[in-house]
Design a protein around this motif. Sequence first.
Motif, mmCIF file in Angstrom:
data_model
loop_
_atom_site.group_PDB
_atom_site.id
_atom_site.type_symbol
_atom_site.label_atom_id
_atom_site.label_comp_id
_atom_site.label_asym_id
_atom_site.label_seq_id
_atom_site.Cartn_x
_atom_site.Cartn_y
_atom_site.Cartn_z
ATOM 1 N N GLY A 90 41.051 45.030 47.148
ATOM 2 C CA GLY A 90 40.229 43.990 46.540
ATOM 3 C C GLY A 90 38.774 44.372 46.354
ATOM 4 O O GLY A 90 38.177 44.100 45.311
ATOM 5 N N LEU A 146 45.955 40.927 38.399
ATOM 6 C CA LEU A 146 45.522 40.773 39.779
ATOM 7 C C LEU A 146 46.612 40.160 40.653
ATOM 8 O O LEU A 146 47.081 39.054 40.380
ATOM 9 N N ASP A 147 46.999 40.885 41.705
ATOM 10 C CA ASP A 147 47.922 40.355 42.707
ATOM 11 C C ASP A 147 47.124 39.525 43.706
ATOM 12 O O ASP A 147 45.940 39.789 43.943
ATOM 13 N N TRP A 148 47.740 38.539 44.285
ATOM 14 C CA TRP A 148 47.063 37.672 45.254
ATOM 15 C C TRP A 148 46.914 38.384 46.593
ATOM 16 O O TRP A 148 45.870 38.351 47.225
ATOM 17 N N GLY A 180 43.392 38.497 46.339
ATOM 18 C CA GLY A 180 43.236 38.416 44.895
ATOM 19 C C GLY A 180 42.504 37.160 44.463
ATOM 20 O O GLY A 180 41.737 37.183 43.504
ATOM 21 N N THR A 196 51.762 37.631 40.883
ATOM 22 C CA THR A 196 51.918 37.514 42.321
ATOM 23 C C THR A 196 53.255 36.899 42.708
ATOM 24 O O THR A 196 53.894 36.226 41.890
#
Length: 139
Positions: free
Chosen positions: A35, A52-54, A61, A83
Amino acid sequence: MRAKILLVEDDASLIELVTYNLEKEGFDVVRTGDGEEALTLAEEEKPDLVILDWMIANLSGIEVCRRLRRAPATANLPIVMLTARGDEADRIRGLETGADDYMTKPFSPRELIARIRAVLRRLRPALSGGQLEFAGIAM
């Protein structure tokens, strides 16, 4: 003009799958699973869109999304959340935090590409591939 995508994902096999499909469709891909590094790359690489992945290392994310929206240089950067967090509350939180689109895993790479193109068409028309011509001048 090739659009540059910042892929923020920590799953190596998913990184390869998404990168392969994006590059096959003519996108340039910059990748990270961290991140904090994503924030740095967003400023240095000036991507046209972020996937963007969490759940990633160092910053979530959702926090990366929040910080990108707060920074003047990246406030209008298109963000697609990709995600495993698929609950309605998570989807709403992602969109309210600033994501332009939200997809849950598992996902179809073709749908991801279509959503990326749709977001870019809306937010960055120059990247849609359209061309205007008048009196021998093309834009």
